[in-house]
Enzyme design. Structure first.
Site, PDB file in Angstrom:
ATOM      1  N   HIS A 166       0.840  -1.202   0.000  1.00 17.46           N
ATOM      2  CA  HIS A 166       0.000   0.000   0.000  1.00 17.46           C
ATOM      3  C   HIS A 166       0.877   1.255   0.000  1.00 17.46           C
ATOM      4  O   HIS A 166       1.994   1.229   0.529  1.00 17.46           O
ATOM      5  CB  HIS A 166      -0.848   0.067   1.279  1.00 17.46           C
ATOM      6  CG  HIS A 166      -1.945  -0.941   1.367  1.00 17.46           C
ATOM      7  ND1 HIS A 166      -2.151  -1.727   2.482  1.00 17.46           N
ATOM      8  CD2 HIS A 166      -2.920  -1.270   0.490  1.00 17.46           C
ATOM      9  CE1 HIS A 166      -3.206  -2.500   2.286  1.00 17.46           C
ATOM     10  NE2 HIS A 166      -3.695  -2.247   1.088  1.00 17.46           N
ATOM     11  N   CYS A 225      -2.762   1.073   9.741  1.00 17.94           N
ATOM     12  CA  CYS A 225      -3.745   0.089   9.242  1.00 17.94           C
ATOM     13  C   CYS A 225      -4.791  -0.278  10.283  1.00 17.94           C
ATOM     14  O   CYS A 225      -5.876  -0.719   9.936  1.00 17.94           O
ATOM     15  CB  CYS A 225      -3.055  -1.213   8.852  1.00 17.94           C
ATOM     16  SG  CYS A 225      -1.536  -1.021   7.968  1.00 17.94           S
TER      17      CYS A 225
HETATM   18  C1  CIR Z   1      -3.603  -7.585   3.851  1.00 15.56           C
HETATM   19  O1  CIR Z   1      -2.763  -8.169   3.173  1.00 15.56           O
HETATM   20  O2  CIR Z   1      -4.587  -7.045   3.365  1.00 15.56           O
HETATM   21  C2  CIR Z   1      -3.413  -7.543   5.346  1.00 15.56           C
HETATM   22  N1  CIR Z   1      -2.809  -8.745   5.784  1.00 15.56           N
HETATM   23  C3  CIR Z   1      -2.586  -6.357   5.731  1.00 15.56           C
HETATM   24  C4  CIR Z   1      -3.304  -5.065   5.487  1.00 15.56           C
HETATM   25  C5  CIR Z   1      -2.548  -3.898   5.986  1.00 15.56           C
HETATM   26  N2  CIR Z   1      -3.324  -2.726   5.838  1.00 15.56           N
HETATM   27  C6  CIR Z   1      -2.830  -1.548   5.514  1.00 15.56           C
HETATM   28  O3  CIR Z   1      -1.650  -1.435   5.218  1.00 15.56           O
HETATM   29  N3  CIR Z   1      -3.669  -0.531   5.448  1.00 15.56           N
END
Ligand code: CIR
Length: 258
Positions: free
Chosen positions: A160, A247
């Site tokens: 991201h 996140c």
């Molecule tokens: C994913 O791969 O979607 C989750 N394991 C991690 C998401 C992390 N979210 C973020 O960076 N906003």
């Protein structure tokens, strides 16, 4: 300021990851670290609302990905990982009590982690999770509210946009040096961290205080030199799940943010 967070599910060890973590995610430890994160949000001045976990959604604690909030409106996203799309309903139910909410429809996909709001600008990372239709929907919703939406190309392997940068307050962005193409964030003021401490470019900063990942001394020094008071947090289990500090919350009522 209000922060929405979501409990760590017992299924958290099954979170989506690019590489299977070894050792695996320790859910009990993740919950301890999450409690410290919530305390950290309170130290930033947030009133925290905790949403219940749902075992069907191992990644549910990464609530940032479920919405983009600006100008009193929440755009409910359609996360790029199909296993995560069902997470949005719970965040939506909570957000609908607080804000005007608007939706996003297929084929658009967008993760909140790709959206960086700095004043009246929203930068959107074009990652594997956020597609052109998602970015277009973002502009359709927030453009008329006075926000300029700018797409940012991400190098392969960056999950991201906010994996490599985050708002620092006062219109500044903390960014990992040399990861984004020069000029990607326009004329926004940048505070850089060294590339080998890139993970620490994701911090939660509000009102002169910042939560940062523990173990990144030069990144911490850069943020302190920028005038912020820093509290560090252990985030080993979050990191194993490819997550970072921003996140795990949705912030409402901040000048910059998600
Ligand atoms: C994913 O791969 O979607 C989750 N394991 C991690 C998401 C992390 N979210 C973020 O960076 N906003």
């Amino acid at each position: 300021m209000r922060a929405l967070v979501r409990e760590i599910a017992g299924s958290f060890a099954d979170a989506v990851t690019a590489v299977r973590p070894d050792p695996p995610i320790d859910v009990a430890r993740a919950r301890q670290q999450h409690a410290a994160y919530v305390a950290g949000l309170e130290w930033l001045g947030a009133t925290v609302t905790m949403l219940e976990a749902d075992e069907r959604f191992p990644d549910g604690c990464f609530v940032e990905d479920c919405a983009v909030i600006a100008g009193g409106v929440a755009l409910l996203t359609r996360p790029g990982a199909p296993s995560r799309q069902g997470e949005v309903a719970v965040a939506a139910a909570a957000l609908q009590r607080l804000l005007e909410c608007v939706a996003m429809a297929a084929p658009a996909t967008l993760d909140g982690g790709d959206c960086l709001r700095i004043g009246r600008r929203i930068f959107v990372g074009r990652s594997a999770r956020s597609n052109a239709a998602g970015a277009a929907r973002l502009a359709e919703v927030f453009g008329p509210l006075g926000y300029r939406v700018t797409e940012v190309a991400l190098p392969a392997g960056v999950l991201h946009l906010k994996c490599v940068c985050s708002p620092l307050g006062d219109g500044r962005v903390l960014v990992a040096d040399g990861v984004l193409a020069p000029g990607s964030l326009g004329d926004v003021a940048l505070v850089t961290v060294p590339p080998d401490e890139a993970y620490a470019a994701n911090c939660v900063a509000v009102g002169g205080r910042a939560l940062m990942a523990a173990g990144y001394p030069r990144a911490r020094a850069a943020v302190e030199a920028a005038g912020l008071e820093v509290r560090t947090l252990e985030v080993s289990e979050t990191r194993k799940a490819d997550g970072a500090l921003t996140c795990m919350s949705l912030l409402l009522g901040t000048p910059d943010g998600q």
